[in-house]
Design an enzyme around this catalytic site. Structure first.
Site, PDB file in Angstrom:
ATOM      1  N   ASP A 175      48.424  49.771  40.414  1.00  0.00           N
ATOM      2  CA  ASP A 175      48.693  48.523  42.101  1.00  0.00           C
ATOM      3  C   ASP A 175      49.729  47.785  40.739  1.00  0.00           C
ATOM      4  OD1 ASP A 175      46.591  46.526  43.386  1.00  0.00           O
ATOM      5  OD2 ASP A 175      47.561  45.965  41.473  1.00  0.00           O
TER       6      ASP A 175
ATOM      7  N   TYR B  16      55.193  40.064  40.230  1.00  0.00           N
ATOM      8  CA  TYR B  16      55.318  41.386  38.936  1.00  0.00           C
ATOM      9  C   TYR B  16      56.173  42.103  38.527  1.00  0.00           C
ATOM     10  CZ  TYR B  16      49.759  41.939  39.671  1.00  0.00           C
ATOM     11  OH  TYR B  16      48.522  41.664  39.806  1.00  0.00           O
TER      12      TYR B  16
ATOM     13  N   LYS C 219      51.769  43.767  46.945  1.00  0.00           N
ATOM     14  CA  LYS C 219      51.549  43.121  47.493  1.00  0.00           C
ATOM     15  C   LYS C 219      52.651  41.720  48.010  1.00  0.00           C
ATOM     16  CE  LYS C 219      48.184  43.195  44.135  1.00  0.00           C
ATOM     17  NZ  LYS C 219      47.947  43.487  42.826  1.00  0.00           N
TER      18      LYS C 219
ATOM     19  N   HIS D  60      48.670  37.940  48.112  1.00  0.00           N
ATOM     20  CA  HIS D  60      48.157  38.212  47.298  1.00  0.00           C
ATOM     21  C   HIS D  60      47.330  36.800  46.862  1.00  0.00           C
ATOM     22  CE1 HIS D  60      50.150  39.638  42.992  1.00  0.00           C
ATOM     23  NE2 HIS D  60      48.862  39.122  42.906  1.00  0.00           N
TER      24      HIS D  60
END
Ligand code: A2P
Length: 287
Positions: A47, A52, A77, A110
């Site tokens: 994931d 990120y 996401k 997200h």
């Protein structure tokens, strides 16, 4: 490592391994190594998220592993800054490029960012991309009931999954039950309460009695409730320990004792009703 990880069925017909490796806050330069370790230990579900800034490391680890693409479930996401029909499409293409993939298994909006009121449009674009095969299953994250209701009503496609903060101290049982009734799988992020739930005396007592670690007790509780779990750790022994939680089952009494730990104040992350951090461009973000 031969732990058998259960697979849950998604409403798209795909199946999702119930334990995934979460990569939030793993620095980009450490991501490839961490994900390679997870894959070596037997994880088949990774994931990540555009926010990120480590999608490239996930893709590199997948290629280095030699595993077949279809043998690993990959989620990414959409960033909050990329809500909107065209913006969402461009963002997805960029994520696929970073990952080096031609499709993702699950693509999530997200956060709803209600103040921007573009989440329905964003989700519509994800559904459209699913129609083209760029996304196997469309989904959302951090959606409260009112946000779920709007996308289901206006787009007409029930998300395959809603990924939310969920752990014994904040178990969101009502949202989980509601989602199940609608045919959505709930994925738990911060499944260990960012580590905070592990010192709870109810958890440690059960762990001692069943000869498991506190993390395994918490993760087994999640699996009992049908939650996909995304524990994260940069410590290989813990990464392995967390996967082995699939072999632990708890008594009804122990499940009930853990259920009783949730409080409305138990949230450790951001509140989806108000979280709108659009400023992911500097690379810092408190998911
Ligand atoms: P670390 O990464 O240093 O191993 P969550 O998944 O709920 O966000 O929790 C993540 C936190 O919990 C991290 O600080 C991680 O530490 C810690 N953690 C993850 N797995 C375990 C485990 N099996 N035992 C103890 N702490 C763990």
């Amino acid at each position: 490592m031969n732990t058998h990880v259960p697979q849950f069925a998604l409403n798209t017909g795909a199946s999702i391994p119930a334990i995934g490796f979460g990569t939030f806050q793993i620095p980009p330069e450490e991501t490839q190594r961490a994900v390679e370790t997870a894959l070596e230990l037997g994880y088949r579900h990774i994931d990540t998220a555009a926010a990120y800034y480590n999608e490239a490391g996930v893709g590199a680890a997948l290629r280095a592993s030699g595993l077949k693409r279809e043998g690993v479930f990959i989620t990414t996401k959409l960033r909050n800054v990329d809500h909107g029909r065209d913006a969402t499409r461009r963002a997805l293409e960029n994520s696929l490029k970073e990952l080096g993939l031609d499709y993702v298994d699950l693509y999530l909006v997200h956060w709803p960012v209600p103040s921007r009121n573009l989440y329905v449009e964003a989700y519509q674009a994800v559904v459209d991309a699913a129609g083209e095969g760029l996304v196997k299953s469309p989904g959302v994250s951090n959606f409260l009931r009112e946000h779920l209701d709007r996308v289901i009503e206006e787009v007409g496609v029930v998300p395959a999954a809603n990924q939310i903060e969920m752990h014994p101290g904040f178990s969101q049982a009502q949202l989980r039950e509601y989602s199940r009734d609608k045919g959505m799988v709930t994925e738990a992020y911060s499944p260990l309460g960012q580590g905070k739930d592990l010192a709870n005396p109810v958890i440690t007592e059960i762990a001692t009695r069943v000869d498991a670690t506190p993390a395994q007790v918490v993760l087994a509780w999640h699996l009992h409730h049908g939650n996909v779990i995304l524990p994260k750790s940069v410590t290989p022994s813990r990464v392995e320990e967390n996967l082995a939680a699939a072999s632990l089952s708890l008594s009804a009494e122990d499940i009930a004792a853990i259920d009783a730990l949730s409080t409305p104040e138990g949230r450790v992350g951001a509140d989806p009703a108000t979280f709108e951090h659009p400023l992911t461009l500097d690379g810092t973000w408190n998911s």
